[in-house]
Design an enzyme around this catalytic site. Structure first.
Site, mmCIF file in Angstrom:
data_model
loop_
_atom_site.group_PDB
_atom_site.id
_atom_site.type_symbol
_atom_site.label_atom_id
_atom_site.label_comp_id
_atom_site.label_asym_id
_atom_site.label_seq_id
_atom_site.Cartn_x
_atom_site.Cartn_y
_atom_site.Cartn_z
ATOM 1 N N TYR A 112 0.873 -1.175 0.000
ATOM 2 C CA TYR A 112 0.000 0.000 0.000
ATOM 3 C C TYR A 112 0.918 1.235 0.000
ATOM 4 O O TYR A 112 1.890 1.292 0.759
ATOM 5 C CB TYR A 112 -0.878 -0.035 1.251
ATOM 6 C CG TYR A 112 -1.743 1.181 1.426
ATOM 7 C CD1 TYR A 112 -2.864 1.373 0.625
ATOM 8 C CD2 TYR A 112 -1.437 2.162 2.369
ATOM 9 C CE1 TYR A 112 -3.660 2.492 0.770
ATOM 10 C CE2 TYR A 112 -2.231 3.284 2.520
ATOM 11 C CZ TYR A 112 -3.336 3.446 1.714
ATOM 12 O OH TYR A 112 -4.113 4.563 1.858
ATOM 13 N N ASP A 186 -0.843 -7.151 6.594
ATOM 14 C CA ASP A 186 -1.935 -6.189 6.431
ATOM 15 C C ASP A 186 -3.078 -6.980 5.792
ATOM 16 O O ASP A 186 -3.016 -7.352 4.626
ATOM 17 C CB ASP A 186 -1.467 -5.038 5.534
ATOM 18 C CG ASP A 186 -2.537 -3.959 5.348
ATOM 19 O OD1 ASP A 186 -3.740 -4.282 5.465
ATOM 20 O OD2 ASP A 186 -2.169 -2.808 5.063
HETATM 21 C C1 LIG Z 1 -6.333 2.109 3.041
HETATM 22 C C2 LIG Z 1 -5.266 1.150 3.384
HETATM 23 C C3 LIG Z 1 -4.341 1.442 4.406
HETATM 24 C C4 LIG Z 1 -4.353 2.761 5.164
HETATM 25 O O1 LIG Z 1 -5.502 2.878 5.919
HETATM 26 P P1 LIG Z 1 -6.147 4.285 6.403
HETATM 27 O O2 LIG Z 1 -7.323 3.851 7.199
HETATM 28 O O3 LIG Z 1 -6.490 5.058 5.164
HETATM 29 O O4 LIG Z 1 -5.105 4.972 7.198
HETATM 30 C C5 LIG Z 1 -3.387 0.494 4.701
HETATM 31 N N1 LIG Z 1 -3.338 -0.678 4.015
HETATM 32 C C6 LIG Z 1 -4.194 -0.971 3.030
HETATM 33 C C7 LIG Z 1 -4.072 -2.283 2.325
HETATM 34 C C8 LIG Z 1 -5.195 -0.090 2.672
HETATM 35 O O5 LIG Z 1 -6.053 -0.384 1.685
#
Ligand SMILES: *Cc1c(COP(=O)(O)O)cnc(C)c1O
Length: 398
Positions: A112, A186
Site C-alpha cells: 500500500y 496487512d
Molecule cells: C487504506 C489502506 C491502508 C491505510 O488505511 P487508512 O485507514 O487510510 O489509514 C493500509 N493498508 C491498506 C491495504 C489499505 O487499503
C-alpha cells in the site's frame, strides 16, 4: 445544590441498564469511587477505565470483536486487539512499538503506497531500515535473513494492491519465526472473513478498518491484532497510549455498525467480483484480468490454499494506453470514481492517473501497474448494473 450547579453536574454514572446496542462512551475520563480505587485501576490491580486515550468501553468492545474474528476456529489462539485512529496509525504504532534504531523490516515492493512512504520517509530517518524484495522467492527471503541479522519484522500484504498478487502466508510466517523475527500482515483486502493469518502462524495483523470491516465508507480507523497478548499490551498498547494514536469512540461505533454485516457483504462482494472477472476475461477490449479467483491468475493456487473466497478487489488491463484508461473512466455512469475501497458500492480507480501518478513509471511497470490498468472494488449492487456500466465504458473502443 444551586440551579447553576445542576446544569454543570454530570448524570449519575452508576446508572445500570442493559442497552441493546453498543453505546458510544463519549467521555474523555472515567471516575473513581475513592482515591484507593483510582490507584488500583492505574496500577492495573483492579480492571477499569481511567482515560479514553488509554481505553474506552466502546473502542474495546469493537477491538475484542475483531480479535475474535481473526482467531475464530482456533480456540488455542488467545488473540487480542487494539483500535487506532487509522490504518496508517495501526502500522506506525506497531512499528514504533516493536522496533528501534538499528532494526530492519523485510517487505515487498508493491505495498500500500502509504506504507512504503512511512517505511522510507519516516522510519528510515529514525534508523529503522527497510529491505524491499520479491517475497514470492522464499529462497531469497531465507538468504536475506542470513545476510541481515537485524531483520526484526517480516511485513507483507496478500492479496496486494492493485494486481492482487498473493504470498504464501504459512511459509513466510514459518521463515520469520525460524529466524527470530516477528511477522505481520496487512489483512485489509481479505478481512478475517476470508483469510485468518494468525491461524496460519503469523504473529500480528493490521487492518485499515476504514475499508471492508466498516464497509460503508463513513469512518477512518485501524486495528492491530496480536497472538501474543503480552507483546500487544506491553509494547504496542504503550506506543499507542504515548503516541496518542487511539481510536475515537464514535469511529469505533461506526465500525461496529458496519461489522455486523461483514459476512453477508463479503459473500455478495465475492460472488459479484467472480462474475465480473469472468465477464472481463472474455471481453475483446481487455488484455488481462487480475483476480485471484480466476484459474488464469498466477497466484490462484496460493489464494485457494489460504482464502475461503477471493474477495472484492480486481484489476484489469485495457488494450490501449493511458488515454484509453482515462476515456474508459469518463464514460462510467454507475460505478463511483473514488480513491478508497471496500464500500458497498462499486468503486473504480485508474492508478496511473491517480494513486500512482507520482510513482516512477519503471517502478510502477515492474509491479504490473500499466498505463491502461483499472482497479475495481466490486460492490454489492445487482451485478448486472455493474456489468452494464462497464459495457458502456467499453463503447466506442476500437
Ligand atoms: C487504506 C489502506 C491502508 C491505510 O488505511 P487508512 O485507514 O487510510 O489509514 C493500509 N493498508 C491498506 C491495504 C489499505 O487499503
Amino acid at each position: 445544590m444551586n440551579i447553576d450547579s445542576i446544569c454543570v453536574k454530570e448524570f449519575d454514572p452508576k446508572i445500570t441498564t442493559a442497552p441493546h446496542i453498543l453505546p458510544i462512551y463519549a467521555t474523555s475520563s472515567f471516575c473513581f469511587d475513592n482515591i484507593d480505587q483510582g490507584i488500583e485501576i492505574f496500577n492495573n490491580i483492579e480492571s477499569g477505565n481511567t482515560y479514553s486515550r488509554y481505553s474506552n468501553p466502546t473502542v474495546d468492545a469493537v477491538a475484542a470483536k475483531i480479535a475474535q474474528l481473526e482467531s475464530h476456529g482456533s480456540p488455542d489462539i488467545q488473540a487480542d486487539a487494539i483500535l487506532t485512529s487509522s490504518g496508517m496509525s495501526a502500522i506506525s504504532t506497531l512499528a514504533i512499538g516493536i522496533l528501534q534504531a538499528g532494526d530492519a523490516i523485510l517487505t515487498q515492493e508493491n505495498l500500500y503506497g502509504g506504507t512504503t512512504e512511512l517505511f522510507r520517509g519516516l522510519l528510515e530517518p529514525l534508523g529503522i531500515t527497510t529491505i524491499f524484495m520479491n517475497l514470492r522467492d522464499l529462497q531469497a527471503v531465507e538468504d536475506a535473513f542470513h545476510k541481515h541479522s537485524n531483520i526484526r519484522l517480516l511485513y507483507f500484504e496478500t492479496p496486494s494492491n492493485p494486481t492482487l498478487a498473493c504470498l504464501p502466508i504459512r511459509e513466510l510466517a514459518e521463515l520469520a519465526t525460524r529466524h527470530g523475527a516477528l511477522s505481520c500482515i496487512d489483512n485489509t483486502f481479505a478481512t478475517p472473513y476470508l483469510q485468518q493469518p494468525l491461524r496460519l502462524g503469523v504473529d500480528l495483523c493490521v487492518h485499515s478498518t476504514t475499508k471492508f470491516l466498516n464497509g460503508h465508507g463513513n469512518s477512518i480507523a485501524g486495528a492491530i491484532v496480536a497472538k501474543d497478548k503480552t507483546l500487544l499490551r506491553k509494547k504496542i498498547w504503550n506506543a499507542m497510549k504515548l503516541a496518542g494514536t487511539n481510536c475515537s469512540p464514535f469511529e469505533a461505533w461506526l465500525t461496529h455498525n458496519g461489522l455486523k454485516t461483514l459476512a453477508v457483504r463479503m459473500e455478495r462482494h465475492c460472488k459479484n467480483a467472480q462474475t465480473i472477472a469472468e465477464y472481463l476475461e472474455n471481453h475483446p477490449n481487455v488484455a488481462k484480468v487480475n483476480y485471484p479467483g480466476l484459474p488464469s491468475h498466477a497466484d490462484h493456487a496460493i489464494a485457494r490454499a489460504q482464502m475461503s473466497d477471493f474477495g472484492a478487489m480486481l484489476s484489469f488491463e485495457l488494450k490501449g494506453g493511458f488515454d484509453t484508461g482515462v476515456a474508459f473512466m469518463n464514460r462510467l455512469r454507475f460505478c463511483t470514481l473514488a480513491p478508497t475501497l471496500g464500500d458497498t458500492d462499486t468503486l473504480v480507480l485508474h492508478p496511473a492517473s491517480s494513486s500512482h501518478l507520482r510513482v516512477p513509471p519503471e517502478v510502477r511497470l515492474r509491479n504490473g501497474i500499466t498505463d491502461g490498468l483499472i482497479r475495481l472494488s466490486v460492490g454489492i449492487e445487482n451485478v448486472q448494473d455493474i456489468i452494464n456500466d462497464l459495457e458502456g465504458g467499453f463503447s466506442d473502443m476500437p
